[in-house]
Design an enzyme around this catalytic site. Structure first.
Site, PDB file in Angstrom:
ATOM      1  CB  CYS A  57      -4.211  25.568  47.121  1.00  8.88           C
ATOM      2  SG  CYS A  57      -5.349  26.162  45.828  1.00  8.88           S
TER       3      CYS A  57
ATOM      4  CG  ASP B  49      -4.452  22.614  42.348  1.00  6.91           C
ATOM      5  OD1 ASP B  49      -4.229  21.429  42.036  1.00  6.91           O
ATOM      6  OD2 ASP B  49      -4.370  23.548  41.541  1.00  6.91           O
TER       7      ASP B  49
ATOM      8  NE  ARG C 196      -2.832  21.204  39.494  1.00  6.26           N
ATOM      9  CZ  ARG C 196      -2.702  22.218  38.649  1.00  6.26           C
ATOM     10  NH1 ARG C 196      -2.106  22.031  37.481  1.00  6.26           N
ATOM     11  NH2 ARG C 196      -3.160  23.430  38.947  1.00  6.26           N
TER      12      ARG C 196
ATOM     13  CG  HIS D 286      -0.377  25.151  44.385  1.00  6.99           C
ATOM     14  ND1 HIS D 286      -0.657  24.971  43.045  1.00  6.99           N
ATOM     15  CD2 HIS D 286      -1.553  25.504  44.955  1.00  6.99           C
ATOM     16  CE1 HIS D 286      -1.935  25.219  42.816  1.00  6.99           C
ATOM     17  NE2 HIS D 286      -2.502  25.539  43.964  1.00  6.99           N
TER      18      HIS D 286
ATOM     19  CB  CYS E 179      -2.173  29.094  42.693  1.00  6.91           C
ATOM     20  SG  CYS E 179      -3.669  29.230  43.687  1.00  6.91           S
TER      21      CYS E 179
END
Lengths: 334, 253
Positions: B78, B80, B82, B134, B137
């Site tokens: 992703c 993302d 993180r 993850h 999300c």
């Protein structure tokens, strides 16, 4: 005299009490994942797996070397972050992400943005694709930009190409002869915009390279080839241009201007912060980042001066043998 | 005598404490100032440090790396911030070929993610494709909310144009969530999100497995003319940092 002595003693005592007991931890600069390449075990041939698979790292699953490395790596990551920043992951989970950066980079395995920037989780909202391209007709990259700017409020969009880019190299050599091979269709189609830059750029190094490439050339150019390097750079600049022309950015700049007017009138806090788009190149031969000097920001807002002087100074310091302690733990604010 | 004079000592004690406190507050202020150092500067300093110490620890790393890449793994993750794959797997540059987008999707008609697959399988000859979703999300959450609210798949985000990039990109995920609506609505919001994150990973494993590149690779493997290639589904837990295998690994049938 008596008063002075007492006050000095008291000052000393209160000094001792007030002095924080923590100390700036002297952090060694460490490479995340610094297992020397040579220690990766050679992959073994995998036995056919069951259709339900098996736990990570189990011998039945896969080539032992690869998965063991990733599993052990994940364990090491968890151990290290628990000791160095025990609250970070929970904080990021509970509070959500607020990365200062969006990163558009190449899928190339050598340009791992988290590692090459020594960046903690929560720093870089990332899209990586072949030759780090942005097209407004590509909902994949565009949705990442949209979410980054409009929802996450990133402050900088970094377009980062790299010398020795395989996607750019493939754009230089002629496409496979004959019918478009089913084996190459998706890649050839994806790199077409880079081919166009190669075909039309008036930059001298690229003109020179064009002169050398004829239909019989199949070998990709060397990393050091000036024309190849120039095309890597022009490809980055093209994506910076496309991003700044995209409706995500132009809408953002318009909203900023409108809000600025509102702020002027009402004197209230500005909600939006400006976004800047930058073009950088990563040099795979020495791990360093180069700024192409094409940064764009909202009209009327000064672009922050590229911090490359400060970086050069830091780099020189490190090269000279002193590793500077940089506080990893502090969160970034601009 | 001490106590009788204590009141007159008080301002001095106060002053002494104040003076030492200022010194310490200044110390804190200095580090607060470091916090406010431009984020870009910090990023680039991180790079300069990493580059210099990599060279110091392993003098041939960059020379070897510049000759070419030979990753064994393709990672679909992703976007993302993180879930930085190199950090969470403690891997080194050269290990993992990467594509990241919102909600780690590999839609069959998506030129971007499919070109990455083709390059990885046919040119780089990777041996593993990992779909890594993850927890928490944002993309999956948006699709979940839309599905539970009964929105149309093309309008996941009501405040965005349906023809806009985000709604276009999330459409397949929302459509998928709608198809799982009864299962999802029976759960708490957080459980439903976990289920959708996992089911999305499995769906993308299926998308990748059905691709031309993977089908051709498995054909060759079965014929004995090609290497083994496997497709895996993982979920990364944001709060613990732990990666979990969903045990849905696919190979040639």
């Amino acid at each position: 005299m008596h008063l002075l002595t007492v006050s000095l003693v008291l000052a000393a005592i209160s000094g001792a009490l007030a002095h924080p007991t923590h100390h700036l931890a002297r952090r060694e600069v460490r490479i995340i994942g610094s297992v020397a390449r040579g220690t990766h075990s050679a992959p073994a041939v995998a036995p056919p797996p069951s259709s339900t698979g098996s736990p990570i790292g189990s011998a039945a699953n896969s080539t032992v070397g690869t998965f063991e490395t990733l599993v052990k790596g994940n364990q090491k990551f968890r151990d290290e972050i628990k000791s160095s920043e025990p609250e970070l992951l929970k904080k990021l989970t509970d509070e959500g992400q607020s990365p200062p950066f969006m990163f558009l980079g190449c899928s190339d395995s050598r340009v791992s943005e988290g590692t090459i920037f020594n960046a903690k989780p929560g720093t870089l909202f990332t899209q990586r694709n072949i030759a780090n391209q942005f097209q407004s007709t590509d909902p994949n990259a565009q949705s990442v930009l949209s979410y980054a700017v409009a929802e996450l409020g990133v402050q900088h969009v970094l377009v980062v190409g790299h010398y020795g880019c395989g996607g750019v190299a493939a754009s230089i050599v002629p496409p496979p002869a004959g019918l478009v091979d089913a084996a190459n269709g998706a890649v050839q189609s994806w790199i077409q915009p880079v081919r166009e830059i190669f075909a039309t750029s008036s930059r001298p190094e690229i003109v020179e390279l064009r002169g050398r490439i004829n239909s019989t050339v199949t070998e990709e150019p060397e990393v050091s080839d000036p024309g190849f390097r120039a095309l890597v750079e022009e490809n980055v600049k093209a994506s910076v241009k496309r991003i700044t022309s995209d409706s995500v950015i132009s809408n953002h700049f318009t909203t900023l201007a409108t809000e600025a007017q509102k702020t002027k009138r009402s004197g209230t806090e500005k909600a939006l912060s400006p976004v800047f788009v930058h073009g950088w190149v990563y040099d795979i031969e020495n791990g360093e980042i180069r700024d192409l000097g094409v940064s764009v920001g909202p009209p009327g807002v000064a672009i922050p001066p590229p911090p490359f002087e400060a970086v050069a100074a830091a780099g020189a310091k490190v090269a000279g043998g002193e590793i500077t302690v940089i506080g990893h733990s502090t969160s970034t604010t601009v | 005598m001490f106590f009788r004079n204590s009141l007159s000592l008080f301002p001095i004690i106060l002053l002494a404490t104040a003076l030492t406190s200022i010194v310490n507050v200044e110390g804190h202020r200095l580090s607060a100032r470091q916090n406010k150092v431009d984020a870009s500067e910090r990023l680039l300093q991180g790079n300069a440090q990493w580059a210099a110490s990599t060279k110091k620890d392993n003098t041939t790393f960059f020379q070897t790396s510049a000759k070419g890449q030979d990753p064994k793994v393709l990672w679909y993750g992703c976007a993302d911030s993180r879930e930085p794959e190199s950090v969470i797997t403690n891997s080194i540059p050269g290990d993992i070929f990467v594509h990241r987008n919102i909600a780690n999707q590999v839609p069959p008609e998506d030129a971007n993610s499919v070109s990455v697959l083709e390059y990885a399988i046919k040119h780089l000859k990777v041996e593993h494709v990992i779909i890594a979703g993850h927890t928490n999300c944002g993309g999956a959450n948006a699709s979940l909310s839309a599905a539970l609210a009964g929105s149309s798949a093309s309008q996941t985000l009501s405040d965005e144009p349906s023809a806009g990039a985000l709604n276009k990109w999330l459409e397949p995920l929302t459509e998928f969530a709608l198809s799982q609506k009864s299962q999802l609505s029976a759960k708490s919001n957080s459980d439903a999100l976990t289920v959708l994150v996992e089911e999305n990973v499995k769906k993308q494993v299926e998308n990748v497995s059905n691709s031309e590149a993977i089908q051709a690779a498995w054909q060759a493997e079965t014929n004995g003319t090609g290497r083994a290639v496997r497709v895996h589904g993982w979920v990364y837990d944001l709060s613990t940092g732990l990666i979990r295998d969903l045990n849905v690994t696919r190979g040639p049938n």
